[in-house]
Design a protein around this motif. Structure first.
Motif, PDB file in Angstrom:
ATOM      1  N   TYR A 142       0.702  -1.141  -0.215  1.00  0.00           N
ATOM      2  CA  TYR A 142       0.159   0.165  -0.068  1.00  0.00           C
ATOM      3  C   TYR A 142       0.478   1.463   0.181  1.00  0.00           C
ATOM      4  O   TYR A 142       0.748   1.980  -0.536  1.00  0.00           O
ATOM      5  CB  TYR A 142      -0.882   0.048   1.209  1.00  0.00           C
ATOM      6  CG  TYR A 142      -2.104  -1.208   1.101  1.00  0.00           C
ATOM      7  CD1 TYR A 142      -2.811  -0.444   0.557  1.00  0.00           C
ATOM      8  CD2 TYR A 142      -2.182  -1.798   1.692  1.00  0.00           C
ATOM      9  CE1 TYR A 142      -4.028  -1.212  -0.206  1.00  0.00           C
ATOM     10  CE2 TYR A 142      -3.431  -2.901   1.478  1.00  0.00           C
ATOM     11  CZ  TYR A 142      -4.553  -2.723   0.644  1.00  0.00           C
ATOM     12  OH  TYR A 142      -5.368  -3.537   0.325  1.00  0.00           O
ATOM     13  N   PHE A 143       1.732   0.845   1.005  1.00  0.00           N
ATOM     14  CA  PHE A 143       3.361   2.075   0.718  1.00  0.00           C
ATOM     15  C   PHE A 143       3.100   2.757  -0.700  1.00  0.00           C
ATOM     16  O   PHE A 143       3.656   3.479  -0.759  1.00  0.00           O
ATOM     17  CB  PHE A 143       4.148   1.992   1.931  1.00  0.00           C
ATOM     18  CG  PHE A 143       4.763   3.460   1.783  1.00  0.00           C
ATOM     19  CD1 PHE A 143       4.906   4.286   2.286  1.00  0.00           C
ATOM     20  CD2 PHE A 143       6.089   3.171   1.191  1.00  0.00           C
ATOM     21  CE1 PHE A 143       5.726   5.816   2.024  1.00  0.00           C
ATOM     22  CE2 PHE A 143       7.049   4.743   1.078  1.00  0.00           C
ATOM     23  CZ  PHE A 143       7.108   5.390   1.438  1.00  0.00           C
ATOM     24  N   ILE A 144       4.144   1.367  -1.383  1.00  0.00           N
ATOM     25  CA  ILE A 144       3.813   1.972  -2.982  1.00  0.00           C
ATOM     26  C   ILE A 144       3.085   2.102  -3.536  1.00  0.00           C
ATOM     27  O   ILE A 144       3.819   3.267  -4.637  1.00  0.00           O
ATOM     28  CB  ILE A 144       4.965   0.510  -3.249  1.00  0.00           C
ATOM     29  CG1 ILE A 144       6.116   0.078  -2.496  1.00  0.00           C
ATOM     30  CG2 ILE A 144       5.303   0.525  -4.570  1.00  0.00           C
ATOM     31  CD1 ILE A 144       6.580  -1.023  -2.791  1.00  0.00           C
ATOM     32  N   SER A 192      -1.212  -4.222  -7.370  1.00  0.00           N
ATOM     33  CA  SER A 192      -0.676  -5.375  -7.248  1.00  0.00           C
ATOM     34  C   SER A 192       0.313  -5.668  -7.364  1.00  0.00           C
ATOM     35  O   SER A 192       0.662  -6.558  -7.385  1.00  0.00           O
ATOM     36  CB  SER A 192      -1.962  -6.258  -8.943  1.00  0.00           C
ATOM     37  OG  SER A 192      -1.467  -6.099 -10.034  1.00  0.00           O
ATOM     38  N   VAL A 193       1.061  -4.590  -8.443  1.00  0.00           N
ATOM     39  CA  VAL A 193       2.395  -4.597  -8.950  1.00  0.00           C
ATOM     40  C   VAL A 193       2.986  -4.540  -7.855  1.00  0.00           C
ATOM     41  O   VAL A 193       4.199  -5.111  -7.820  1.00  0.00           O
ATOM     42  CB  VAL A 193       2.646  -3.439 -10.454  1.00  0.00           C
ATOM     43  CG1 VAL A 193       3.762  -3.806 -10.191  1.00  0.00           C
ATOM     44  CG2 VAL A 193       1.839  -4.302 -11.596  1.00  0.00           C
ATOM     45  N   ALA A 194       3.112  -3.023  -7.022  1.00  0.00           N
ATOM     46  CA  ALA A 194       3.228  -2.568  -5.727  1.00  0.00           C
ATOM     47  C   ALA A 194       3.275  -3.766  -4.820  1.00  0.00           C
ATOM     48  O   ALA A 194       4.382  -4.156  -3.803  1.00  0.00           O
ATOM     49  CB  ALA A 194       2.360  -1.898  -5.192  1.00  0.00           C
ATOM     50  N   PHE A 195       2.407  -4.534  -4.127  1.00  0.00           N
ATOM     51  CA  PHE A 195       2.235  -6.158  -3.953  1.00  0.00           C
ATOM     52  C   PHE A 195       3.146  -7.542  -4.335  1.00  0.00           C
ATOM     53  O   PHE A 195       3.920  -7.661  -3.317  1.00  0.00           O
ATOM     54  CB  PHE A 195       0.385  -6.310  -3.564  1.00  0.00           C
ATOM     55  CG  PHE A 195       0.320  -6.750  -2.894  1.00  0.00           C
ATOM     56  CD1 PHE A 195       0.499  -5.618  -1.384  1.00  0.00           C
ATOM     57  CD2 PHE A 195      -1.186  -5.897  -2.789  1.00  0.00           C
ATOM     58  CE1 PHE A 195      -0.824  -4.809  -0.977  1.00  0.00           C
ATOM     59  CE2 PHE A 195      -2.713  -5.663  -2.621  1.00  0.00           C
ATOM     60  CZ  PHE A 195      -2.336  -4.628  -1.440  1.00  0.00           C
ATOM     61  N   ALA A 196       3.436  -7.123  -5.868  1.00  0.00           N
ATOM     62  CA  ALA A 196       4.176  -7.788  -6.467  1.00  0.00           C
ATOM     63  C   ALA A 196       5.029  -7.613  -5.737  1.00  0.00           C
ATOM     64  O   ALA A 196       6.885  -7.993  -5.105  1.00  0.00           O
ATOM     65  CB  ALA A 196       4.726  -8.182  -7.646  1.00  0.00           C
ATOM     66  N   LEU A 197       6.192  -5.830  -5.913  1.00  0.00           N
ATOM     67  CA  LEU A 197       7.457  -5.425  -5.390  1.00  0.00           C
ATOM     68  C   LEU A 197       7.167  -5.787  -4.052  1.00  0.00           C
ATOM     69  O   LEU A 197       9.012  -6.526  -4.169  1.00  0.00           O
ATOM     70  CB  LEU A 197       7.859  -3.642  -6.206  1.00  0.00           C
ATOM     71  CG  LEU A 197       8.994  -3.234  -5.502  1.00  0.00           C
ATOM     72  CD1 LEU A 197       9.906  -4.674  -5.768  1.00  0.00           C
ATOM     73  CD2 LEU A 197       8.926  -1.643  -5.977  1.00  0.00           C
ATOM     74  N   ALA A 198       6.548  -5.313  -3.394  1.00  0.00           N
ATOM     75  CA  ALA A 198       6.810  -6.353  -1.478  1.00  0.00           C
ATOM     76  C   ALA A 198       6.868  -6.775  -1.321  1.00  0.00           C
ATOM     77  O   ALA A 198       7.701  -7.380  -0.581  1.00  0.00           O
ATOM     78  CB  ALA A 198       5.547  -5.543  -1.034  1.00  0.00           C
TER      79      ALA A 198
END
Length: 565
Positions: A102-104, A114-120
């Motif tokens: 969520y921060f990203i 969803s991509v931010a979750f992948a990076l996290a």
């Protein structure tokens, strides 16, 4: 030919990097040196180009390294610290994926959720290999070291599984929490079960093969063990479970199921040397390949930034620093909460001063460096969506992940030595005391064995050298009353005749071997009763094996002489 030259160059760079850290006047972690050398090799003038294929990278390098870590992880400490390890390896990963994702998404709106979750998810696994290159041996508190090693073994799988679900959600636009949860359970548990299941018949087969060879050829044993992590990984990936957890579980199962007492000295000694070489080379390759990718990663990110960040390099760097700060912040919050809960439980037992320590939480947070798994996972992100359109913000998330790896290494290099400077390692003192007690116990076991064997030999009615046996036994016993094993050269001077001297040497060798084997039996007994851990066992067992090898190598008829005795 180009592939052969590339491999030879990488081997040379591994050797050069290991030498460079001893020449550089200030302390520099080996992983950073290897990353820098890899980046230099990527210069166009050198003409060295290595295409990074994540699937091949994960297959060739990660299984043996994780297998070795799982095999080396002390069983006693793994069981004892299972609670903190699981809370960090599982709970912290999902806490990081949710909070950092969520921060990203808020920090960089161009990155879909969803991509931010992948990076996290790819940023959640820690790298114990990189940490060992930063913190010198003996500086990290033993309790914390074991917890961090256990975390690094298990969080790779949880992070990668979460990453795969996030990428799948991006590609399909569909995500089901319950489906993802059940799939995670099946994939993780399946990997563990398969790794354990494949190790049991493997050890049985290895022991049968060893019995077929009269001289117990260690080469065959070592080759079979080397193939085990690859077999576990490939089979797990083929049936759709976690190959990484399968390799880790196979290593742990080897730790639990291998009977060191039944292995020959040659197998143990040569195996330790081979695995030390494999770990040095593969670890070096991992970080050199990481460095080789950085120039292209930065270039692609800068090109992509023209659309995402108006071409501002400063915005890219700011994003990397912000993501790393959030990653450390989330880790520190989680560690602090765990310590707070633990302190409240202890306080409930009457310990009023049980408060969570900020310095330990800071050490644990900075020690969570990122490395090879993070890079391999983020580079495995597809180039295109299912409809052929570009994967959203792929180059940007690759750049952020690479930047966080560098930041975590640099910050840990500077911060950990400062935080550990005044750290008093109670666990290390306990380990030293444990080793001293083990040395005393095995020396006493050796003296007892010498006395019993001497009595048996001197009561043999067919011997006419009982006095010589008693004198040699006395001199051999003196060796085990000293701090270190050393064979007395005076033993070979007994008697003036050649036959008398050879007989004395054979008797001395026999008594030495008897004593050393009694030491080894005492070590196995103390390990079986959890008086010492695997690290102490390995260290003292190696000394005993080296001593027995040295004794048996004196004279070409040592084995024949033993049989006669």
């Amino acid at each position: 030919m180009q592939t052969v030259i590339t491999v030879l160059v990488l081997l040379l760079v591994v050797a050069v990097s290991s030498t460079a850290i001893r020449i550089i006047p200030f302390a520099v972690p080996l992983p950073l040196v290897q990353i820098a050398l890899g980046a230099l090799l990527a210069a166009p003038s050198l003409g060295l180009h290595v295409t990074f294929v994540p699937e091949v990278f994960l297959l060739l390098f990660i299984p043996p390294l994780l297998f070795a870590d799982g095999w080396r992880m002390p069983k006693r400490e793994l069981v004892h610290y299972r609670g903190p390890i699981l809370l960090l390896a599982l709970g912290l990963v999902f806490f990081t994926v949710a909070g950092l994702g969520y921060f990203i998404d808020w920090l960089v709106p161009a990155i879909p959720l969803s991509v931010a979750f992948a990076l996290a998810a790819v940023l959640s696994p820690t790298d114990a290999v990189a940490l060992s290159g930063i913190v010198p041996r003996g500086r990290m508190p033993q309790q914390l070291k074991h917890i961090l090693e256990g975390e690094a073994l298990l969080n790779d799988a949880s992070g990668l599984v979460a990453f795969k679900f996030a990428v799948a959600a991006t590609l399909t636009g569909v995500f089901s929490f319950w489906s993802a949860s059940s799939s995670f359970f099946v994939v993780s548990l399946g990997g563990v079960v398969l790794g354990i299941a494949i190790t049991w018949p493997f050890n049985w087969l290895r022991q049968r093969i060893a019995r077929l060879s009269e001289d117990d050829d260690p080469g065959v044993q070592i080759i079979l063990i080397t193939l085990l992590p690859f077999a576990a990984y490939i089979l797990a990936e083929h049936i759709g479970v976690s190959g990484i957890l399968a390799a880790v579980a196979a290593g742990m199962a080897m730790n639990f199921t291998t009977d060191l007492g039944s292995e020959s000295i040659a197998t143990r000694m040569r195996g330790a040397s081979v695995w030390a070489m494999i770990e040095m080379i593969f670890n070096g390759f991992v970080f050199i390949l990481l460095g080789l990718q950085f120039p292209s990663i930065i270039g692609r990110a800068l090109v992509d930034a023209h659309n995402l960040q108006d071409g501002e390099l400063g915005a890219l760097v700011t994003n990397v620093l912000a993501v790393y700060a959030a990653l450390i912040g989330l880790r520190m919050v989680w560690v602090w909460l765990l310590r707070w809960v633990s302190s409240r439980r202890i306080a409930g037992q009457g310990v009023n001063s049980a408060l969570p320590g900020f310095r330990i939480a800071a050490i644990t947070s900075l020690a969570g460096v990122r490395g090879a798994i993070t890079l391999a996972a983020v580079l495995s992100v597809p180039l295109t969506m299912l409809d052929g359109s570009p994967f959203p913000a792929r180059d940007l998330i690759v750049f952020i992940a690479a930047g966080v790896i560098i930041c975590s290494l640099l910050v840990a290099t500077v911060g950990l030595p400062l935080l550990l400077r005044q750290s008093k390692d109670v666990g290390q003192e306990h380990e030293k005391r444990e080793e001293r007690e083990a040395r005393t116990a095995i020396a006493n076991a050796a003296l007892t064995a010498i006395e019993i064997e001497c009595q048996a030999m001197t009561h043999d009615g067919g011997r006419d050298d009982a006095e010589v046996v008693s004198e040699i036994a006395r001199q051999v016993a003196l060796v085990y009353q000293r701090p270190l094993h050393s064979e007395s050269d005076d033993l070979l001077e007994e008697g003036s005749a050649r036959r008398r001297a050879e007989n004395a040497a054979s008797i001395a060798r026999h008594l030495h071997v008897t004593a050393l084997r009694a030491e080894r039996a005492e070590l196995f007994r103390r390990r079986a009763s959890n008086v010492i851990n695997d690290e102490t066992l390995t260290r003292l067992l190696r000394e005993t094996d080296l001593a027995e090898s040295a004794v048996l190598s004196r004279g070409g008829k040592s084995h024949a002489a033993e049989k006669k005795l």
